[in-house]
Scaffold this motif. Structure first.
Motif, mmCIF file in Angstrom:
data_model
loop_
_atom_site.group_PDB
_atom_site.id
_atom_site.type_symbol
_atom_site.label_atom_id
_atom_site.label_comp_id
_atom_site.label_asym_id
_atom_site.label_seq_id
_atom_site.Cartn_x
_atom_site.Cartn_y
_atom_site.Cartn_z
ATOM 1 N N ALA A 341 57.438 50.994 43.885
ATOM 2 C CA ALA A 341 58.861 51.188 43.592
ATOM 3 C C ALA A 341 59.600 49.857 43.474
ATOM 4 C CB ALA A 341 59.504 52.062 44.651
ATOM 5 N N GLY A 342 59.274 48.922 44.356
ATOM 6 C CA GLY A 342 59.931 47.623 44.304
ATOM 7 C C GLY A 342 59.600 46.860 43.043
ATOM 8 N N LEU A 343 58.324 46.962 42.605
ATOM 9 C CA LEU A 343 57.907 46.294 41.378
ATOM 10 C C LEU A 343 58.633 46.871 40.171
ATOM 11 C CD1 LEU A 343 56.064 44.501 39.643
ATOM 12 C CD2 LEU A 343 54.325 46.319 39.767
ATOM 13 N N LEU A 344 58.663 48.208 40.076
ATOM 14 C CA LEU A 344 59.327 48.849 38.937
ATOM 15 C C LEU A 344 60.814 48.519 38.895
ATOM 16 C CD1 LEU A 344 57.564 52.343 38.922
ATOM 17 C CD2 LEU A 344 57.007 50.306 37.573
ATOM 18 N N GLN A 345 61.428 48.454 40.084
ATOM 19 C CA GLN A 345 62.855 48.114 40.131
ATOM 20 C C GLN A 345 63.080 46.666 39.698
ATOM 21 O OE1 GLN A 345 65.475 50.288 40.731
ATOM 22 N NE2 GLN A 345 66.628 48.543 39.945
ATOM 23 N N ALA A 346 62.175 45.775 40.110
ATOM 24 C CA ALA A 346 62.298 44.371 39.722
ATOM 25 C C ALA A 346 62.157 44.210 38.209
ATOM 26 C CB ALA A 346 61.240 43.543 40.447
ATOM 27 N N ILE A 347 61.242 44.987 37.596
ATOM 28 C CA ILE A 347 61.085 44.952 36.138
ATOM 29 C C ILE A 347 62.350 45.442 35.454
ATOM 30 C CG2 ILE A 347 59.830 45.980 34.196
ATOM 31 C CD1 ILE A 347 57.337 46.010 35.996
ATOM 32 N N ARG A 348 62.911 46.568 35.947
ATOM 33 C CA ARG A 348 64.144 47.104 35.351
ATOM 34 C C ARG A 348 65.284 46.106 35.470
ATOM 35 N NH1 ARG A 348 62.236 52.192 37.389
ATOM 36 N NH2 ARG A 348 63.272 51.812 39.384
ATOM 37 N N ASP A 349 65.414 45.483 36.643
ATOM 38 C CA ASP A 349 66.505 44.525 36.852
ATOM 39 C C ASP A 349 66.381 43.336 35.905
ATOM 40 O OD1 ASP A 349 67.488 46.132 38.854
ATOM 41 O OD2 ASP A 349 66.643 44.933 40.502
ATOM 42 N N ALA A 350 65.152 42.838 35.740
ATOM 43 C CA ALA A 350 64.947 41.688 34.859
ATOM 44 C C ALA A 350 65.293 42.032 33.415
ATOM 45 C CB ALA A 350 63.503 41.200 34.960
ATOM 46 N N ARG A 351 64.877 43.210 32.973
ATOM 47 C CA ARG A 351 65.175 43.625 31.598
ATOM 48 C C ARG A 351 66.664 43.843 31.385
ATOM 49 N NH1 ARG A 351 59.955 47.729 31.179
ATOM 50 N NH2 ARG A 351 58.441 46.151 30.450
ATOM 51 N N GLN A 352 67.337 44.407 32.387
ATOM 52 C CA GLN A 352 68.776 44.614 32.266
ATOM 53 C C GLN A 352 69.531 43.287 32.197
ATOM 54 O OE1 GLN A 352 69.917 47.181 35.507
ATOM 55 N NE2 GLN A 352 69.033 49.017 34.564
ATOM 56 N N ASN A 353 68.940 42.252 32.759
ATOM 57 C CA ASN A 353 69.560 40.926 32.705
ATOM 58 C C ASN A 353 69.182 40.166 31.422
ATOM 59 O OD1 ASN A 353 70.892 41.135 35.182
ATOM 60 N ND2 ASN A 353 69.078 40.474 36.328
ATOM 61 N N GLY A 354 68.514 40.858 30.519
ATOM 62 C CA GLY A 354 68.193 40.270 29.228
ATOM 63 C C GLY A 354 66.846 39.593 29.137
ATOM 64 N N ALA A 355 66.043 39.690 30.193
ATOM 65 C CA ALA A 355 64.730 39.047 30.178
ATOM 66 C C ALA A 355 63.720 39.916 29.439
ATOM 67 C CB ALA A 355 64.258 38.782 31.600
ATOM 68 N N ARG A 356 62.675 39.258 28.934
ATOM 69 C CA ARG A 356 61.577 39.935 28.273
ATOM 70 C C ARG A 356 60.443 40.078 29.291
ATOM 71 N NH1 ARG A 356 60.484 39.359 22.641
ATOM 72 N NH2 ARG A 356 62.029 37.704 22.731
ATOM 73 N N VAL A 357 60.081 41.326 29.608
ATOM 74 C CA VAL A 357 59.065 41.570 30.627
ATOM 75 C C VAL A 357 57.921 42.374 30.036
ATOM 76 C CG1 VAL A 357 58.568 42.519 32.915
ATOM 77 C CG2 VAL A 357 60.845 41.587 32.423
ATOM 78 N N THR A 358 56.707 41.863 30.186
ATOM 79 C CA THR A 358 55.500 42.558 29.757
ATOM 80 C C THR A 358 54.678 42.909 30.992
ATOM 81 O OG1 THR A 358 55.402 41.372 27.644
ATOM 82 C CG2 THR A 358 53.356 42.361 28.438
ATOM 83 N N GLN A 359 54.343 44.192 31.145
ATOM 84 C CA GLN A 359 53.521 44.597 32.294
ATOM 85 C C GLN A 359 52.061 44.683 31.858
ATOM 86 O OE1 GLN A 359 54.601 48.321 34.206
ATOM 87 N NE2 GLN A 359 53.792 47.606 36.172
ATOM 88 N N LEU A 360 51.195 44.153 32.680
ATOM 89 C CA LEU A 360 49.774 44.132 32.360
ATOM 90 C C LEU A 360 49.206 45.533 32.230
ATOM 91 C CD1 LEU A 360 48.560 41.231 34.696
ATOM 92 C CD2 LEU A 360 48.983 41.141 32.223
ATOM 93 N N LEU A 361 48.171 45.649 31.387
ATOM 94 C CA LEU A 361 47.519 46.931 31.131
ATOM 95 C C LEU A 361 46.094 46.895 31.667
ATOM 96 C CD1 LEU A 361 48.584 47.339 27.386
ATOM 97 C CD2 LEU A 361 49.731 48.315 29.388
ATOM 98 N N GLY A 362 45.611 48.032 32.141
ATOM 99 C CA GLY A 362 44.205 48.160 32.545
ATOM 100 C C GLY A 362 43.771 47.082 33.512
ATOM 101 N N ASN A 363 42.653 46.440 33.175
ATOM 102 C CA ASN A 363 42.119 45.374 34.018
ATOM 103 C C ASN A 363 42.533 43.987 33.551
ATOM 104 O OD1 ASN A 363 40.704 47.196 35.700
ATOM 105 N ND2 ASN A 363 39.059 47.352 34.152
ATOM 106 N N ASP A 364 43.564 43.919 32.702
ATOM 107 C CA ASP A 364 44.016 42.622 32.191
ATOM 108 C C ASP A 364 44.520 41.732 33.316
ATOM 109 O OD1 ASP A 364 43.436 43.437 29.659
ATOM 110 O OD2 ASP A 364 45.506 43.837 29.055
ATOM 111 N N ASP A 365 44.421 40.417 33.054
ATOM 112 C CA ASP A 365 45.043 39.465 33.967
ATOM 113 C C ASP A 365 46.003 38.591 33.161
ATOM 114 O OD1 ASP A 365 43.493 37.647 32.560
ATOM 115 O OD2 ASP A 365 41.940 37.568 34.103
#
Length: 388
Positions: A341-365
């Motif tokens: 929950a904290g991670l998802l909220q941090a992603i939402r907050d960053a995007r709302q502040n105009g940042a570009r956020v990409t979340q990793l998929l699968g086993n990506d690093d």
């Protein structure tokens, strides 16, 4: 063509990659917002339409006709044109689609297509942005348009060091009319003026009626005071010539009052698109660049082709040319995979502040996002952004 070469693009056509596309799109949005603040309403025009509609300018401007791609419509069998300039389309809107009374102000932005590049290293698919003012024939409308054009150049951050060139086709046209020149002589004179060929001009004008005036127009094309001192009294007393000269002088004075630090040049034999422009011409140039940053002029009666002739003035520019060589680093935050929950909220907050956020998929690093500049990390139970 070998399959390995099928990815190649035609000459004068290029991809726009993210680092430059971000600059172009930012300028496009800011420019349209600026034009809206000046009262110009945005219109979208079709990329392709019947050639008869696009020919409102090409009938009097062979250059535009030559750069227009033409194809056969498989539905109707009629000839279609791919827009090479959006001005005829906006004129159609003003004359036939949205025929408002009084002054109409429009702006637009979109890709046009040219059969050949219109300048050294120019694109055949410019991203044209411009503004048009219909329904007012006074010099005030031209002054407004020049003022708007300069404001747009300032918005793009390119005003330092630029200079404005002003001209007026009415001077040459009224002199041609006064002298009763043939079409052949008119064309030859226009060519000599465009090439700034003064020795040839002197020889050619010696046997023409008002020949000394034609020579003076080329010899003193950038100095209005010297020009007036070397013209005959007969042409200075000609009503059409005097009106054109007064309009040019007034425009220079009005623009200088608004842009006191701007260098303004005069060229009374600048006759680009001479056959469809009807009055003032204006263009903005930057140092070390041959092509103008933006240009325009008056073209009264442009809507006559659509049954409604109206006075009109406008300008356009190529956003690709305005932003040539400009790039902006794309800051991208990489977030780890997860549904905390904290991670998802941090992603939402960053995007709302105009940042570009990409979340990793699968086993990506982190290495799977080569353009990443920051990462979201959990420090003592709190998610925070750190630079890579």
């Amino acid at each position: 063509m070998p399959i390995s070469e099928t990815w190649l693009l035609p000459d004068g056509v290029a991809d726009v990659l993210p680092e430059q596309a971000q600059v172009i799109e930012s300028l496009r949005r800011d420019a349209l917002d600026f034009l809206a603040s000046r009262g110009y309403q945005l219109v979208y025009t079709p990329f392709i339409e019947y050639i008869e509609s696009l020919s409102s300018l090409s009938e009097s401007n062979q250059d535009l006709d030559l750069v227009t791609f033409k194809v056969i419509d498989q539905l109707s069998g009629r000839l279609l044109g791919v827009r090479a300039d959006m001005t005829p389309q906006v004129a159609r809107i003003d004359a036939h689609v949205r025929s408002v009374e009084g002054i109409a102000r429009y702006c637009y932005a979109g890709t046009v297509l040219h059969t050949k590049p219109q300048g050294f290293s120019a694109s055949r698919t410019p991203l044209q942005l411009g503004a048009e003012l219909f329904g007012h024939d006074s010099i005030d409308a031209d002054v407004e348009m020049v003022d708007v054009m300069l404001g747009l150049i300032e918005q793009a951050g390119l005003l330092d060091g630029v200079h404005l060139d002003l001209g007026h086709v009415g001077l040459f046209r009224s002199l041609v009319k006064y002298a009763g020149l043939s079409k052949s002589d008119e064309r030859q004179l226009s060519d000599l003026y465009q090439r700034k060929a003064l020795p040839e001009l002197k020889d050619f004008t010696e046997n023409l009626k008002a020949g000394s005036d034609f020579y003076a127009l080329g010899r003193y094309s950038s100095d209005l005071e010297a020009l007036q001192a070397n013209l005959s009294q007969a042409i200075l007393d000609d009503t059409d010539f005097r009106d054109a000269l007064d309009e040019l002088i007034t425009t220079r004075s009005e623009i200088q009052a608004r842009w006191s630090d701007l260098h303004i040049g005069i060229d009374v034999v600048e006759l680009r698109s001479y056959h469809y422009h009807t009055g003032l011409l204006y263009a903005v140039y930057s140092p070390n660049r041959a092509a103008p940053l933006a240009q325009g002029g008056r073209y009264d009666g442009i809507g006559e082709h659509f049954g409604r002739a109206r006075p009109a003035t406008g300008f356009s520019c190529d956003l690709y040319a305005l932003t040539a060589g400009q790039f902006k680093q794309i800051e991208t935050i990489v977030a780890p995979k997860g549904t905390d929950a904290g991670l998802l909220q941090a992603i939402r907050d960053a995007r709302q502040n105009g940042a570009r956020v990409t979340q990793l998929l699968g086993n990506d690093d982190l290495s799977s996002v080569p353009y990443a500049t920051h990462t979201l990390v959990n420090v003592a139970g709190k998610w925070q952004i750190e630079k890579i």
